[in-house]
Every structure is written in C-alpha cells, then in structure tokens.
Design a protein around this motif. Structure first.
Motif, PDB file in Angstrom:
ATOM      1  N   THR A  66       0.594  -1.297  -0.041  1.00  0.00           N
ATOM      2  CA  THR A  66      -0.162  -0.354   0.243  1.00  0.00           C
ATOM      3  C   THR A  66       0.650   1.832  -0.138  1.00  0.00           C
ATOM      4  OG1 THR A  66      -1.813  -0.956   1.246  1.00  0.00           O
ATOM      5  CG2 THR A  66      -1.711   1.441   1.577  1.00  0.00           C
ATOM      6  N   ARG A  67       1.758   1.076   1.077  1.00  0.00           N
ATOM      7  CA  ARG A  67       2.514   2.365   1.157  1.00  0.00           C
ATOM      8  C   ARG A  67       3.640   2.272  -0.482  1.00  0.00           C
ATOM      9  NH1 ARG A  67       8.074   3.823   4.776  1.00  0.00           N
ATOM     10  NH2 ARG A  67       6.676   1.647   5.588  1.00  0.00           N
ATOM     11  N   ASP A  68       3.923   1.780  -1.137  1.00  0.00           N
ATOM     12  CA  ASP A  68       4.444   1.714  -2.681  1.00  0.00           C
ATOM     13  C   ASP A  68       3.972   2.221  -3.350  1.00  0.00           C
ATOM     14  OD1 ASP A  68       7.085   0.746  -1.345  1.00  0.00           O
ATOM     15  OD2 ASP A  68       6.290  -1.720  -2.594  1.00  0.00           O
ATOM     16  N   ARG A  69       2.357   1.876  -3.442  1.00  0.00           N
ATOM     17  CA  ARG A  69       1.427   2.231  -4.234  1.00  0.00           C
ATOM     18  C   ARG A  69       1.314   3.863  -4.235  1.00  0.00           C
ATOM     19  NH1 ARG A  69      -0.182  -2.182  -3.415  1.00  0.00           N
ATOM     20  NH2 ARG A  69      -2.761  -1.835  -1.859  1.00  0.00           N
ATOM     21  N   LEU A  70       1.254   4.235  -3.231  1.00  0.00           N
ATOM     22  CA  LEU A  70       0.523   5.653  -2.199  1.00  0.00           C
ATOM     23  C   LEU A  70       2.129   6.451  -3.027  1.00  0.00           C
ATOM     24  CD1 LEU A  70      -0.861   5.701   0.706  1.00  0.00           C
ATOM     25  CD2 LEU A  70      -1.941   6.455  -1.075  1.00  0.00           C
ATOM     26  N   MET A  71       3.112   5.920  -3.131  1.00  0.00           N
ATOM     27  CA  MET A  71       4.492   6.823  -3.180  1.00  0.00           C
ATOM     28  C   MET A  71       4.218   6.391  -4.568  1.00  0.00           C
ATOM     29  SD  MET A  71       5.816   7.431  -0.770  1.00  0.00           S
ATOM     30  CE  MET A  71       7.473   8.557  -1.340  1.00  0.00           C
ATOM     31  N   ALA A  73       2.017   6.356  -6.513  1.00  0.00           N
ATOM     32  CA  ALA A  73       0.863   7.963  -7.730  1.00  0.00           C
ATOM     33  C   ALA A  73       1.185   9.041  -6.728  1.00  0.00           C
ATOM     34  CB  ALA A  73      -0.646   7.405  -6.184  1.00  0.00           C
ATOM     35  N   PHE A  74       2.156   9.671  -5.924  1.00  0.00           N
ATOM     36  CA  PHE A  74       2.905  10.757  -5.848  1.00  0.00           C
ATOM     37  C   PHE A  74       3.633  11.070  -6.354  1.00  0.00           C
ATOM     38  CE2 PHE A  74       1.034  10.652  -1.064  1.00  0.00           C
ATOM     39  CZ  PHE A  74      -0.146  11.674  -1.398  1.00  0.00           C
ATOM     40  N   ARG A  75       4.357  10.308  -6.809  1.00  0.00           N
ATOM     41  CA  ARG A  75       5.451  10.127  -8.127  1.00  0.00           C
ATOM     42  C   ARG A  75       4.750  10.583  -9.113  1.00  0.00           C
ATOM     43  NH1 ARG A  75       7.853   5.549  -6.190  1.00  0.00           N
ATOM     44  NH2 ARG A  75       9.140   6.022  -4.705  1.00  0.00           N
ATOM     45  N   ALA A  76       3.641   9.165  -9.893  1.00  0.00           N
ATOM     46  CA  ALA A  76       2.880   9.897 -11.228  1.00  0.00           C
ATOM     47  C   ALA A  76       2.294  10.910 -10.964  1.00  0.00           C
ATOM     48  CB  ALA A  76       2.281   8.433 -11.308  1.00  0.00           C
ATOM     49  N   ARG A  77       2.320  12.111 -10.180  1.00  0.00           N
ATOM     50  CA  ARG A  77       1.504  13.238  -9.692  1.00  0.00           C
ATOM     51  C   ARG A  77       2.775  14.450 -10.228  1.00  0.00           C
ATOM     52  NH1 ARG A  77      -2.907  16.441  -9.282  1.00  0.00           N
ATOM     53  NH2 ARG A  77      -3.145  18.139  -7.945  1.00  0.00           N
ATOM     54  N   ARG A  78       3.574  14.285  -9.580  1.00  0.00           N
ATOM     55  CA  ARG A  78       4.080  14.854  -9.531  1.00  0.00           C
ATOM     56  C   ARG A  78       5.006  14.864 -10.774  1.00  0.00           C
ATOM     57  NH1 ARG A  78       6.986  19.215  -8.917  1.00  0.00           N
ATOM     58  NH2 ARG A  78       9.081  19.568  -9.041  1.00  0.00           N
ATOM     59  N   HIS A  79       5.025  14.496 -11.626  1.00  0.00           N
ATOM     60  CA  HIS A  79       5.742  13.949 -13.262  1.00  0.00           C
ATOM     61  C   HIS A  79       5.314  14.733 -13.994  1.00  0.00           C
ATOM     62  CE1 HIS A  79       9.588  11.987 -12.250  1.00  0.00           C
ATOM     63  NE2 HIS A  79       8.867  11.516 -11.367  1.00  0.00           N
ATOM     64  N   ARG A  80       3.519  14.856 -13.328  1.00  0.00           N
ATOM     65  CA  ARG A  80       2.360  15.656 -14.928  1.00  0.00           C
ATOM     66  C   ARG A  80       2.557  15.867 -14.660  1.00  0.00           C
ATOM     67  NH1 ARG A  80      -1.881  11.139 -13.540  1.00  0.00           N
ATOM     68  NH2 ARG A  80      -1.554  12.608 -11.299  1.00  0.00           N
ATOM     69  N   GLY A  81       2.784  17.283 -13.112  1.00  0.00           N
ATOM     70  CA  GLY A  81       2.771  18.546 -12.846  1.00  0.00           C
ATOM     71  C   GLY A  81       2.315  19.220 -12.056  1.00  0.00           C
TER      72      GLY A  81
END
Length: 81
Positions: A66-71, A73-81
């Motif tokens: 779960t922590r890996d999936r959250l991380m 998701a945060f990384r993907a959001r960061r890369h989208r801007g």
C-alpha cells in the motif's frame, strides 16, 4: 551543501515523516521544501493522506504494498506537473 532535486525529495518523503533521515539529510530536505512551493504542497498532501489513513484505520499499519502504491501515485502526479 548539495540540494535535493524534486525527484530525490519525493523518494524521501516517507523517511522524513518516519524521522529516519540523518540530520544533514533532514536539513537538506527541509531547505528544499522551504524553497520549493511544489514540494511543500507535495509534502502537505502526503501528510494529509497519512493522517486520513491513520484516522480511518488507527490500529493498522500500512502494508509495504500500500505504501509503495501511494508513493507511485505521488511520483506520477509530480511528473504530470
């Protein structure tokens, strides 16, 4: 003192919140967050998510998956801007 990049900071958010960074890393992390509004917001969102999860399941700890999936998701959001 070498500054963290935004990508490096995202990788260390959980370690920061778990108080697992050594003092020099913690100071670099906090210096970056203080000077980067995007990373400050990212840290705030992560704290809000952790707080909400704790309130909804206070007796359980997040699984590594779960922590890996959250991380991720945060990384993907960061890369989208």
């Amino acid at each position: 003192m070498k500054r963290f990049t935004c990508d490096e900071l995202v990788e260390l958010i959980t370690a920061y919140l778990d108080d697992a960074l050594d003092q020099p890393e913690r100071e670099r992390f906090e210096a970056h967050v203080a000077s980067c509004a995007d990373c400050g917001r990212q840290l705030g969102r992560f704290r809000e998510t952790v707080r909400a999860l704790r309130e909804s399941t206070p007796e359980r700890k997040l699984s590594d998956g779960t922590r890996d999936r959250l991380m991720s998701a945060f990384r993907a959001r960061r890369h989208r801007g």
